[in-house]
Design a protein around this motif. Structure first.
Motif, PDB file in Angstrom:
ATOM      1  N   UNK A 143       0.822  -1.216   0.000  1.00  0.00           N
ATOM      2  CA  UNK A 143       0.000   0.000   0.000  1.00  0.00           C
ATOM      3  C   UNK A 143       0.861   1.273   0.000  1.00  0.00           C
ATOM      4  N   UNK A 144       2.140   1.138   0.350  1.00  0.00           N
ATOM      5  CA  UNK A 144       3.031   2.305   0.351  1.00  0.00           C
ATOM      6  C   UNK A 144       3.417   2.739  -1.056  1.00  0.00           C
ATOM      7  N   UNK A 145       3.060   1.949  -2.049  1.00  0.00           N
ATOM      8  CA  UNK A 145       3.353   2.321  -3.437  1.00  0.00           C
ATOM      9  C   UNK A 145       2.146   2.961  -4.117  1.00  0.00           C
ATOM     10  N   UNK A 146       1.056   3.120  -3.366  1.00  0.00           N
ATOM     11  CA  UNK A 146      -0.130   3.751  -3.934  1.00  0.00           C
ATOM     12  C   UNK A 146       0.130   5.221  -4.236  1.00  0.00           C
ATOM     13  N   UNK A 147      -0.490   5.702  -5.325  1.00  0.00           N
ATOM     14  CA  UNK A 147      -0.408   7.141  -5.634  1.00  0.00           C
ATOM     15  C   UNK A 147      -0.943   7.928  -4.451  1.00  0.00           C
ATOM     16  N   UNK A 148      -2.074   7.481  -3.941  1.00  0.00           N
ATOM     17  CA  UNK A 148      -2.736   8.186  -2.843  1.00  0.00           C
ATOM     18  C   UNK A 148      -2.340   7.553  -1.506  1.00  0.00           C
ATOM     19  N   UNK A 149      -1.583   8.293  -0.728  1.00  0.00           N
ATOM     20  CA  UNK A 149      -1.109   7.752   0.555  1.00  0.00           C
ATOM     21  C   UNK A 149      -1.953   8.219   1.731  1.00  0.00           C
ATOM     22  N   UNK A 150      -3.100   8.833   1.448  1.00  0.00           N
ATOM     23  CA  UNK A 150      -3.884   9.418   2.549  1.00  0.00           C
ATOM     24  C   UNK A 150      -4.486   8.346   3.460  1.00  0.00           C
ATOM     25  N   UNK A 151      -4.525   7.112   2.978  1.00  0.00           N
ATOM     26  CA  UNK A 151      -5.075   6.029   3.796  1.00  0.00           C
ATOM     27  C   UNK A 151      -4.050   5.442   4.769  1.00  0.00           C
ATOM     28  N   UNK A 152      -2.802   5.851   4.660  1.00  0.00           N
ATOM     29  CA  UNK A 152      -1.775   5.289   5.532  1.00  0.00           C
ATOM     30  C   UNK A 152      -1.961   5.843   6.937  1.00  0.00           C
ATOM     31  N   UNK A 153      -2.300   4.951   7.867  1.00  0.00           N
ATOM     32  CA  UNK A 153      -2.659   5.380   9.217  1.00  0.00           C
ATOM     33  C   UNK A 153      -1.799   4.698  10.271  1.00  0.00           C
ATOM     34  N   UNK A 154      -1.924   5.203  11.460  1.00  0.00           N
ATOM     35  CA  UNK A 154      -1.220   4.606  12.576  1.00  0.00           C
ATOM     36  C   UNK A 154      -2.283   4.114  13.551  1.00  0.00           C
ATOM     37  N   UNK A 155      -1.985   3.032  14.258  1.00  0.00           N
ATOM     38  CA  UNK A 155      -2.939   2.564  15.253  1.00  0.00           C
ATOM     39  C   UNK A 155      -2.331   2.660  16.642  1.00  0.00           C
ATOM     40  N   UNK A 156      -3.052   3.281  17.573  1.00  0.00           N
ATOM     41  CA  UNK A 156      -2.514   3.355  18.934  1.00  0.00           C
ATOM     42  C   UNK A 156      -2.727   2.035  19.676  1.00  0.00           C
ATOM     43  N   UNK A 157      -3.425   1.097  19.053  1.00  0.00           N
ATOM     44  CA  UNK A 157      -3.755  -0.171  19.710  1.00  0.00           C
ATOM     45  C   UNK A 157      -2.571  -1.127  19.699  1.00  0.00           C
ATOM     46  N   UNK A 158      -2.479  -1.922  20.740  1.00  0.00           N
ATOM     47  CA  UNK A 158      -1.504  -3.005  20.787  1.00  0.00           C
ATOM     48  C   UNK A 158      -0.084  -2.503  20.706  1.00  0.00           C
ATOM     49  N   UNK A 159       0.120  -1.229  20.984  1.00  0.00           N
ATOM     50  CA  UNK A 159       1.479  -0.700  21.015  1.00  0.00           C
ATOM     51  C   UNK A 159       1.659   0.158  22.253  1.00  0.00           C
ATOM     52  N   UNK A 160       1.795  -0.497  23.418  1.00  0.00           N
ATOM     53  CA  UNK A 160       1.907   0.284  24.649  1.00  0.00           C
ATOM     54  C   UNK A 160       3.148   1.174  24.673  1.00  0.00           C
TER      55      UNK A 160
END
Lengths: 157, 157, 157
Positions: free
Chosen positions: B46-63
């Motif tokens: 997904x990092x090769x997509x023209x549109x990168x606006x969907x690239x998100x971070x999740x605060x879950x499971x990462x204390x």
């Protein structure tokens, strides 16, 4: 005489998605003539179990996972969602003609990929060696490093 | 004549935080004269997509994620929290003068970093090649291994 | 004269489980005569803190984590579950005679493992250098690549 190329992998994850890279890379490299060793440690050790039916995928904490239907995070946390996501992923994988983990693992074994189960992890999680497949060895970080020291490619998965 | 150093990366994650390492390491290595190849597979594609606006971070499971306000896990699972955490992280990144993923990806392309999209993943997740940027190639594990076999540094991200 | 083998690690995770691999591999490799460098970046930087009591494990999004009692995902998200899972894991580790992260980190320092904190991460997350242990250096991707270019084993954890 040139020595064969060598690839050393540490497989530390036990989810369905991250089960694929070690076995795909391992079997492909072996087919290309690489000498391959995979060290299964932490959750990765579960990939050496005879019974792989417990290997699941979690839709949680991975906003990059393509889901057929967008799902709020809280719904992803509901009981049964891991099982559902796992079933969906397995159907997708089968429908696309991608081999199952079992098949790829067997391909690795038949291509003489060295599979090393982490002794410390067996002990830490009270695993029973009888639950693991035959044809593997057991060792520690030193066993891995002995093999990896001469590797051309080393990967921590 | 000595050959240039070579770095081979597998980018398998598609979250905002793990989008940085391949592009930062890739562009830095290229600037240091390395030959760089990055194989984008699984969520990493997904990092090769023209549109990168969907690239998100999740605060879950990462204390270990530093959050401005400590947040109970269950709150992190509420609708909108991924979007909020992503917006906060992007603001932080911009305010610190760190380049965006888009900028770093362009820097990689301009420095002739070889970017290889995983064909199996395109097929598995029913991606459309027209959604991906130009200037990349497509291949499989064998394509990666051909390049990685002569690499000085290999990393699975 | 042969040069010592060299291992270059990037430690990018800050959870209790993923804190072990860099320090176990680092101290073992050093004991085997390797020259070892670990670059601590993103959440991994928290592993260089003087106070490691915040290093936790999350039972979320890891269906492969062996839990003493099967737990629905939603229960895993309840307040206090990270703390409980962390306490359980620490007890397990201690009861099995596995060293703590602190002990393994000290072993690495005493064996002259080079520990490099990522400057960009310090800045990005507004960390205070006084919170980190002594005996480490600070640098960036270029610092890592300078060391890793001659490494026999390179791993991104």
């Amino acid at each position: 005489m040139t020595m064969a190329r060598r690839m050393a992998i540490i497989a530390s994850k036990g989810t369905l998605d991250m089960a694929y890279p070690p076995f795909i890379l391992g079997s492909t490299a072996a087919a290309l003539g690489y000498e391959v060793g995979i060290f299964f440690t932490f959750y990765g050790l579960t990939l050496l179990r005879k019974d792989l039916s417990d290997v699941k995928i979690s839709p949680l904490a991975n906003p990059a996972m393509p889901m057929p239907v967008p799902m709020p995070v809280l719904v992803s946390a509901l009981p049964g969602m891991e099982t559902m996501a796992t079933a969906m992923m397995k159907r997708k994988i089968a429908s696309k003609g991608v081999a199952s983990i079992e098949t790829l693992r067997t391909a690795c074994l038949e291509a003489d990929v060295r599979m090393i189960g982490c002794e410390m992890t067996v002990d830490l999680f009270d695993f029973d060696r009888r639950d693991f497949i035959d044809g593997i060895e057991y060792g520690g970080a030193a066993t891995f490093l002995e093999f990896a020291g001469d590797a051309d490619v080393s990967l921590f998965i």
